[in-house]
Design an enzyme around this catalytic site. Structure first.
Site, mmCIF file in Angstrom:
data_model
loop_
_atom_site.group_PDB
_atom_site.id
_atom_site.type_symbol
_atom_site.label_atom_id
_atom_site.label_comp_id
_atom_site.label_asym_id
_atom_site.label_seq_id
_atom_site.Cartn_x
_atom_site.Cartn_y
_atom_site.Cartn_z
ATOM 1 N N ARG A 72 4.777 2.604 -10.275
ATOM 2 C CA ARG A 72 3.586 1.768 -10.129
ATOM 3 C C ARG A 72 2.350 2.664 -10.234
ATOM 4 O O ARG A 72 2.343 3.781 -9.731
ATOM 5 C CB ARG A 72 3.582 1.097 -8.749
ATOM 6 C CG ARG A 72 4.589 -0.035 -8.635
ATOM 7 C CD ARG A 72 4.441 -0.760 -7.308
ATOM 8 N NE ARG A 72 4.847 0.040 -6.187
ATOM 9 C CZ ARG A 72 4.038 0.667 -5.362
ATOM 10 N NH1 ARG A 72 2.721 0.588 -5.510
ATOM 11 N NH2 ARG A 72 4.495 1.381 -4.359
ATOM 12 N N TYR A 214 6.817 -0.744 -17.012
ATOM 13 C CA TYR A 214 7.718 -0.291 -15.954
ATOM 14 C C TYR A 214 7.574 -1.088 -14.659
ATOM 15 O O TYR A 214 6.459 -1.338 -14.193
ATOM 16 C CB TYR A 214 7.427 1.181 -15.630
ATOM 17 C CG TYR A 214 8.541 1.855 -14.867
ATOM 18 C CD1 TYR A 214 9.653 2.352 -15.529
ATOM 19 C CD2 TYR A 214 8.507 1.966 -13.480
ATOM 20 C CE1 TYR A 214 10.692 2.947 -14.840
ATOM 21 C CE2 TYR A 214 9.546 2.569 -12.789
ATOM 22 C CZ TYR A 214 10.632 3.063 -13.468
ATOM 23 O OH TYR A 214 11.666 3.648 -12.789
ATOM 24 N N GLY A 216 7.109 -2.620 -11.111
ATOM 25 C CA GLY A 216 6.127 -3.524 -10.531
ATOM 26 C C GLY A 216 4.889 -3.723 -11.394
ATOM 27 O O GLY A 216 4.148 -4.689 -11.202
ATOM 28 N N LYS A 223 5.598 -7.297 -7.141
ATOM 29 C CA LYS A 223 4.469 -6.844 -6.320
ATOM 30 C C LYS A 223 3.198 -7.655 -6.627
ATOM 31 O O LYS A 223 2.418 -7.960 -5.728
ATOM 32 C CB LYS A 223 4.202 -5.355 -6.562
ATOM 33 C CG LYS A 223 5.402 -4.461 -6.312
ATOM 34 C CD LYS A 223 5.853 -4.491 -4.882
ATOM 35 C CE LYS A 223 6.927 -3.437 -4.623
ATOM 36 N NZ LYS A 223 7.385 -3.439 -3.223
ATOM 37 N N HIS A 243 5.601 -7.216 2.816
ATOM 38 C CA HIS A 243 6.435 -6.182 2.192
ATOM 39 C C HIS A 243 7.561 -5.849 3.182
ATOM 40 O O HIS A 243 7.552 -4.786 3.809
ATOM 41 C CB HIS A 243 5.539 -4.969 1.908
ATOM 42 C CG HIS A 243 6.186 -3.898 1.089
ATOM 43 N ND1 HIS A 243 5.769 -2.583 1.114
ATOM 44 C CD2 HIS A 243 7.211 -3.932 0.212
ATOM 45 C CE1 HIS A 243 6.509 -1.858 0.290
ATOM 46 N NE2 HIS A 243 7.390 -2.658 -0.264
ATOM 47 N N SER A 265 6.908 2.477 1.155
ATOM 48 C CA SER A 265 7.887 2.803 0.116
ATOM 49 C C SER A 265 8.543 4.145 0.475
ATOM 50 O O SER A 265 7.906 5.011 1.076
ATOM 51 C CB SER A 265 7.178 2.938 -1.230
ATOM 52 O OG SER A 265 6.440 1.767 -1.489
ATOM 53 N N CYS A 267 11.042 4.793 2.563
ATOM 54 C CA CYS A 267 11.497 5.000 3.948
ATOM 55 C C CYS A 267 12.876 4.387 4.156
ATOM 56 O O CYS A 267 13.320 4.240 5.295
ATOM 57 C CB CYS A 267 10.524 4.386 4.937
ATOM 58 S SG CYS A 267 9.029 5.353 5.184
ATOM 59 N N GLY A 268 13.555 3.973 3.089
ATOM 60 C CA GLY A 268 14.928 3.493 3.235
ATOM 61 C C GLY A 268 15.054 2.010 3.547
ATOM 62 O O GLY A 268 15.964 1.604 4.268
ATOM 63 N N ASN A 271 18.334 0.686 2.229
ATOM 64 C CA ASN A 271 19.441 1.180 3.059
ATOM 65 C C ASN A 271 19.544 0.401 4.367
ATOM 66 O O ASN A 271 20.640 0.045 4.802
ATOM 67 C CB ASN A 271 19.261 2.670 3.383
ATOM 68 C CG ASN A 271 19.349 3.534 2.140
ATOM 69 O OD1 ASN A 271 19.769 3.068 1.082
ATOM 70 N ND2 ASN A 271 18.938 4.784 2.253
ATOM 71 N N ASP A 290 13.028 -6.237 0.096
ATOM 72 C CA ASP A 290 11.676 -5.751 -0.216
ATOM 73 C C ASP A 290 10.544 -6.699 0.195
ATOM 74 O O ASP A 290 9.493 -6.241 0.585
ATOM 75 C CB ASP A 290 11.571 -5.460 -1.720
ATOM 76 C CG ASP A 290 10.379 -4.578 -2.069
ATOM 77 O OD1 ASP A 290 10.070 -3.657 -1.293
ATOM 78 O OD2 ASP A 290 9.737 -4.824 -3.105
ATOM 79 N N ARG A 382 15.480 3.953 -11.220
ATOM 80 C CA ARG A 382 15.739 2.658 -10.578
ATOM 81 C C ARG A 382 17.008 1.998 -11.097
ATOM 82 O O ARG A 382 17.453 2.263 -12.217
ATOM 83 C CB ARG A 382 14.570 1.707 -10.875
ATOM 84 C CG ARG A 382 13.238 2.151 -10.301
ATOM 85 C CD ARG A 382 13.171 1.848 -8.840
ATOM 86 N NE ARG A 382 11.925 2.268 -8.234
ATOM 87 C CZ ARG A 382 11.352 1.657 -7.193
ATOM 88 N NH1 ARG A 382 11.910 0.597 -6.663
ATOM 89 N NH2 ARG A 382 10.244 2.107 -6.673
ATOM 90 N N ASN A 512 21.370 3.830 13.081
ATOM 91 C CA ASN A 512 20.211 2.981 13.392
ATOM 92 C C ASN A 512 20.652 1.632 13.947
ATOM 93 O O ASN A 512 19.872 0.930 14.590
ATOM 94 C CB ASN A 512 19.332 2.774 12.146
ATOM 95 C CG ASN A 512 18.702 4.081 11.679
ATOM 96 O OD1 ASN A 512 18.596 5.023 12.460
ATOM 97 N ND2 ASN A 512 18.301 4.147 10.422
HETATM 98 C C1 OXD Z 1 7.822 -0.052 -3.660
HETATM 99 C C2 OXD Z 1 8.918 -0.708 -4.369
HETATM 100 O O1 OXD Z 1 7.218 0.887 -4.195
HETATM 101 O O2 OXD Z 1 9.558 -1.585 -3.775
HETATM 102 O O3 OXD Z 1 7.546 -0.448 -2.532
HETATM 103 O O4 OXD Z 1 9.154 -0.386 -5.538
HETATM 104 MN MN MN Z 2 8.629 -2.168 -1.969
#
Ligand code: OXD
Ligand code: MN
Length: 601
Positions: A72, A214, A216, A223, A243, A265, A267-268, A271, A290, A382, A512
């Site tokens: 982005r 590419y 977003g 986004k 988000h 963005s 931070c997992g 996951n 997301d 990605r 976690n």
């Molecule tokens: C971001 C994404 O950058 O989800 O937050 O791609």
């Molecule tokens: Mn995101």
């Protein structure tokens, strides 16, 4: 081709765009598997897509983008509200007429030699009253294929639209006209960085994107529509476009709750959305990874849908350890972008969990030299994959009514200061916690003093389509309108604490789940907590300690470092000052309250 729709406003807009951009032909997308296969076959024939080894990754393709087009582009992203003040100090602003004039010059003839695809799509399940219809006009078959995976494309959307239904107009061009009969010849089409524009006209609910193919920047449902434009619609209509991932957590008794969580963005989020808890008897399933659209229903509870239909996840770092479910998801029918290619037609990236199985071709298509010091896959490589391929997708992920949210989590990468978890005293304190979200940057990364916190309030800094101060006020307002006992509880988590020696104090990932279990219990009126200046924190016994965490480390991540927090107060004040005079008085009062509690402690 017969035009499958009689929506006069839509048809007039398509005609206007075609007149300006001059495509060779116009094609309406029906979202069918045939259409998807045709797009990929065409791009493979043109050398843009590499079909992966069907014995290893059936139905999977690899794309390599241009080095100027790998992420982005925040400094080329604009919120062109009529009034500059409404975009606020955190967004790039250009007057709408000026930006449109610039873009019209660029769009003039930009689709020559190409097909303009008309993609009718729905964000959210068809027929849900939270869902929105968009129509993207694009000259990129890569966008068509990715939109098939990330949104709901096709005839059903045209039916919902009828002859005069609302839609969000999304115009996209890669900005690279072709000579008549020409092809890209295997080169990713895009415009130079200075000519890339990701433009939003919030009052008109309009998106114009130019020059990038590419992620977003080009898949405009994500986004641009589902966050920047939707955040403005949500402000005007009294809901929340965030988000946030949404997960379903089930306890050993088989009861479940839903949690939404916002992290900057990288931070997992994906996951966490697909977590495999180490705590026996607990499970996590995914609703979304997301974006969450959330509304209070007639009974006063907050309901959320995932407006997306797929995952556009970061490949780098994804492994059988960090996210086994994502690894299973991307075994078939997946589009990979900017990963490395193995000799036997499979994919590889840094952090995949095993060494390269032989020679690699890097993300730019060159033989990779392991001694070059350069990564084989781009760090922002990605995968695009349909959500229904996720082995832990919750069956209700596409329920048009959404799921009832019991807890909202905020967090960032904070190696110092911020404890493992704390709970807000109430909604406005929770909004305060969300407004302070950020990640600490390392000195090496950004040429800033180590420990500098890059604030990303509610993880919405790059995605809020209006003034951040008004956005916080909107959060305060929607909460104030509800019965407090029906509001979700708000928590702040930090999986990223380090000791003074640089060691991780908390193992993260599946562990976690222990924190999620405490949060679950708190929402049930259980879960031991003590009052601290920061909020409510678990007692030492409330969260079962993972074997790898010593008693002292656990005590450290569950304590309040008063001196560090007094320094943090100064940093939050600076952050608030940068947001200007639209910052709600209530948040200044929350900051003063925190400082007072710390001084009294
Ligand atoms: C971001 C994404 O950058 O989800 O937050 O791609
Ligand atoms: Mn995101």
């Amino acid at each position: 081709m017969a035009i499958p729709c009689r929506h006069a406003k839509l048809l007039a807009w398509i005609e206007d765009v075609a007149r300006l951009t001059g495509p060779d032909r116009i094609e309406w997308c029906d979202g069918s598997p045939d259409e998807y296969d045709r797009m990929l076959a065409m791009m493979e024939a043109d050398g843009l897509a590499v079909m992966l080894n069907p014995a290893k990754r059936p139905g999977c393709y690899l794309f390599r983008s241009d080095p100027s087009d790998v992420a982005r582009v925040e400094n080329r992203t604009f919120i062109a509200s009529r009034c500059r003040e409404d975009a606020g100090p955190t967004n790039n602003w250009v007057a709408p007429d000026e930006l449109k004039a610039t873009l019209r010059r660029l769009y003039d003839g930009c689709m020559r030699g190409r097909t303009m695809y008309v993609i009718p799509f729905s964000m959210g399940p068809l027929g849900s009253d939270i869902s929105r219809v968009g129509v993207e006009l694009t000259d990129s078959p890569y966008v068509v294929a990715n939109m098939h995976l990330m949104t709901r494309v096709g005839d059903g959307v045209i039916r919902v639209l009828g002859e005069d239904g609302d839609f969000i107009a999304c115009l996209h061009s890669v900005g690279k006209p072709l000579p008549r009969g020409g092809t890209d010849g295997g080169t990713w089409p895009c415009a130079p960085l200075a000519d890339k524009y990701i433009a939003h006209f919030p009052e008109e609910r309009l998106i114009w994107s130019y020059g990038s193919g590419y992620g977003g920047n080009a898949l405009l449902g994500k986004k641009c529509l589902a966050l920047r434009i939707a955040s403005v619609a949500a402000r005007d209509e009294g809901w929340l476009a965030e988000h946030m991932l949404i997960l379903k957590i089930t306890n050993p008794e088989g009861q479940h709750k839903y949690i939404a969580a916002a992290f900057p963005s990288a931070c997992g989020k994906t996951n966490l959305a697909m977590l495999v808890p180490t705590l026996p008897g607990w499970t996590v399933e995914t609703i979304g990874d997301d974006i969450a659209w959330m509304r209070f229903d007639e009974s006063g509870y907050l309901h959320a849908i995932n407006p997306e239909n797929g995952f556009f996840g970061v490949a780098t770092g994804t492994s059988a350890d960090s996210n086994p479910s994502a690894m299973q998801c991307i075994h078939r029918n997946t589009i990979f972008t900017n990963v490395a290619l193995t000799e036997d037609g499979d994919v590889w990236w840094e952090g995949i969990g095993y060494p390269p199985p032989g020679r690699l071709t890097d993300w730019q298509g060159n033989a990779w030299d392991p001694d070059s010091g350069k990564p084989a896959a781009h760090p922002n490589a990605r995968f695009t994959v349909p959500a229904n391929q996720c082995p832990v997708i919750a069956p209700e992920w596409r329920d048009p009514r959404g799921v009832r949210i019991s807890a909202i989590l905020f967090g960032g990468r904070r190696p110092t200061t911020v404890p493992l978890v704390h709970e807000a005293f109430d909604w406005s304190h929770g909004v305060f916690l969300g407004s302070t979200v950020g990640s600490e940057v390392t000195a090496a990364a950004l040429d800033l003093p180590a420990g500098t916190v890059r604030r990303d309030p509610m993880a919405m800094l790059p995605f809020c389509g209006y003034h951040m101060g008004d956005y916080f006020q909107h959060w305060l307002d929607v909460g104030a309108r509800q019965a407090p006992e029906k509001l979700p509880r708000i928590f702040f988590v930090n999986w990223f604490r380090k000791g003074e020696d640089g060691r991780w104090l908390w193992p993260g990932y599946g562990e976690n789940g222990r924190v999620l279990a405490w949060i679950y219990d708190r929402c049930d009126g259980r879960g031991a907590a003590r009052t601290t200046p920061l909020g409510l924190m678990p007692t030492m016994e409330a969260i079962e300690r993972p074997d790898v965490v010593g008693h002292e480390d656990m005590a450290e991540i569950l304590s309040v470092d008063r001196e560090a927090w007094l320094r943090e107060v100064v940093l939050i004040r600076e952050h608030y000052e940068q947001l200007g005079d639209r910052l709600p008085a209530r948040l200044w009062a929350e900051l003063a309250g925190l400082e007072e509690r710390l001084r009294d402690a």
